[in-house]
Design an enzyme around this catalytic site. Structure first.
Site, short mmCIF file in Angstrom:
data_model
loop_
_atom_site.label_atom_id
_atom_site.label_comp_id
_atom_site.label_asym_id
_atom_site.label_seq_id
_atom_site.Cartn_x
_atom_site.Cartn_y
_atom_site.Cartn_z
CG MET A 164 -1.43 1.34 1.70
SD MET A 164 -2.13 1.30 3.40
CE MET A 164 -3.73 0.59 3.09
CG ASN A 165 2.08 3.98 -2.96
OD1 ASN A 165 1.96 2.93 -3.55
ND2 ASN A 165 2.11 5.13 -3.58
CG ASP A 166 0.36 8.07 -2.64
OD1 ASP A 166 1.36 7.69 -2.03
OD2 ASP A 166 0.41 8.69 -3.71
NE ARG B 233 3.87 11.69 -9.43
CZ ARG B 233 5.01 12.10 -9.99
NH1 ARG B 233 5.09 12.31 -11.28
NH2 ARG B 233 6.08 12.33 -9.23
#
Ligand code: FRU
Length: 495
Positions: free
Chosen positions: A37-39, A167
């Site tokens: 998991m990131n952001d 992005r």
């Protein structure tokens, strides 16, 4: 129609989540259903629940092909996984569905905007990632990608700006029903900038202006913007890459800062007034906020730092990455304040409290221990004694390990240090922060959840977050003073 890629991811996550027992995860911080998991993405209130999506590689506990994982909650503390929402399965996003956000459409459907990534062969044989903004529409579980994707691409950015660094759209709805979004980008000079776009309906988007420019001040590219009104001001939160430290601010290389200022809705003009770090610990990045139905501005960040991703429990692990506590935001005297959401107090049990304990040397207190706790400390000098030189609390402690929080009033410096937390990697394990105190009196609130500590200083004036992977048996807590202090402690277990 669900694609083959998404169907496979959903099947895979359902099977492999069973390999992770509950106690191997944080209890009330969201971790990935499986893998990496990131952001936080698409943080929203939709159809009677909080929704939190996240940057997700289900297939390994390393960053990889980016999907969107999905979870829902009633209180932002107890989470239930839903099937992965997005997979990299279209021409516009075949190399990744990067970060983005969510809003509700007038017809009740949920609209997601995310960054579609496509690798492009360069003249030197290497690859660069072209980034565009794409849409998906759904019902809170299944999402259909928009047939006219991408809705924003290189045609929509200012002359000379980078199409490789474009992005992380964060959308919101204005009172007149129209939509806005801010997107991270790099200007012709290579420095980060935040672009503002508008849309009458969420589908047709147009470029408005550069909302804020870095001009070489804070790092290079600015990732994951969020922009919202708070207590009469407007706050622009960004996560710059490659920052240089400045005094006690911006020590994280990749870190998060906020610019507080005024915003004119008619002209789209943002006037900056001040800047500060959002978190003064080691692990915090790419946060998103929402407005709760009762009007609170709540922020959740990725409780991790790109520079310390080699700080792991073990090489082969079923999950990596977790979210921060949800934090209620406010502005006081021009500064951003953060406190754990008040719902956390409903999880408190087993109160143990001491007043005016005199600490000189090391003290342990009956009943004060644990790795899932909410603990409030007030430390102050003792009348008639010299100002103490140092006060420290050691936690997640046993014969081998501890992590510490220490305060030196003579320097006004608070330090978190996980060097002895059990990590076998020689990476950054400590962070120092300037804090305010009144002649040596300081208030701290520490929230521990198995693999992390979050510290809130002086009722939210500052927050410091750090993950720690110390064995769970190490649950001791001790207090240490060089000199003499008086200490009040209240500890609750969180269940
Ligand atoms: C920030 C970030 C974003 C990007 C995502 C990719 O942590 O680099 O800019 O959208 O992660 O996973």
């Amino acid at each position: 129609m669900t694609s083959q890629t998404l169907r496979e991811a959903r099947k895979y996550e359902e099977a492999s989540e069973k390999m992770i027992t509950r106690i191997e995860r944080p209890a009330f911080h969201l971790s990935p259903r499986t893998g990496w998991m990131n952001d936080p993405n698409g943080f929203s209130w939709y159809d009677g629940k909080y929704h939190l999506f996240y940057q997700y590689n289900p297939y390994a506990s390393q960053w990889g092909p980016m999907h969107w994982g999905h979870a829902v909650s009633d209180d932002l503390l107890h989470w239930e996984y839903l099937p992965a929402a997005l997979a990299p399965d279209e021409a516009c996003d075949r190399d990744g569905c990067f970060s983005g956000s969510a809003v509700t459409l007038p017809d009740g459907r949920q609209l997601l905007m995310y960054t579609g990534v496509v690798r492009e062969r360069q003249a030197n044989g290497g690859y660069s990632e072209v980034q565009t903004q794409c849409l998906a529409v759904g019902d809170g579980v299944d999402y259909e990608k928009y047939e006219k994707n991408p809705v924003l691409d290189e045609k929509d950015i200012p002359e000379g700006s980078s199409r490789y660094d474009f992005r992380d759209p964060k959308m919101w709805q204005e009172e007149d029903g129209s939509y806005r979004c801010v997107v991270g980008n790099r200007a012709a000079d290579g420095s980060g900038q935040i672009l503002l776009f508008s849309s009458p309906d969420g589908f047709e988007w147009q470029y408005e202006k550069v909302l804020a420019g870095n001009h070489g001040r804070f790092g290079r590219m600015w990732e994951c913007p969020d922009f919202f009104p708070l207590d009469g001001k407007w706050v622009l939160v960004v996560s710059p890459q490659d920052m240089l430290p400045s005094g006690f601010e911006y020590h994280n290389g990749n870190g998060t800062l906020c610019l507080i200022g005024e915003y004119c809705r008619e002209t789209g003009e943002f006037t900056e007034m001040s800047d500060q770090s959002v978190d003064y610990g080691i692990d915090f990045y790419a946060p998103q906020t929402i407005l709760t139905p009762d009007g609170r501005r709540v922020m959740i960040g990725w409780m991790q730092n790109w520079d310390t991703c080699n700080h792991r429990r073990k090489q082969e692990e079923a999950w990596f990455g977790q979210m921060s506590l949800p934090r209620e935001l406010s502005i006081k005297e021009g500064r951003l304040y953060q406190n754990p959401i008040r719902e956390l107090e409903e999880m408190r049990t087993g109160r143990v409290s001491y007043d005016n304990i005199i600490v000189s040397g090391t003290v342990r207190l009956e009943g004060i221990r644990g790795r899932r706790i909410d603990m409030e400390l007030t430390v102050r000098p003792v009348e008639g004694c010299d100002l103490y030189r140092k006060f420290a609390v050691r936690f997640a402690q046993n014969e081998l390990y501890y992590t510490s929080l220490s305060f030196r009033p003579g320097e006004s410096v608070l330090k978190v240090d996980r060097k002895f937390s059990g990590s076998r990697r020689a990476i950054i394990h400590q962070r120092r922060s300037m804090v305010k105190h009144r002649g040596g009196e300081l208030k701290l609130r520490m929230v521990l959840d198995r693999f992390s500590v979050e510290v809130f200083v002086n009722d939210g004036e500052q927050a410091l977050s750090a993950v720690l992977y110390t064995d769970q048996e190490a649950d001791g807590i001790s207090f240490i003073a060089d000199g003499t202090v008086s200490l009040d402690v209240t500890k609750y277990d969180l269940v």
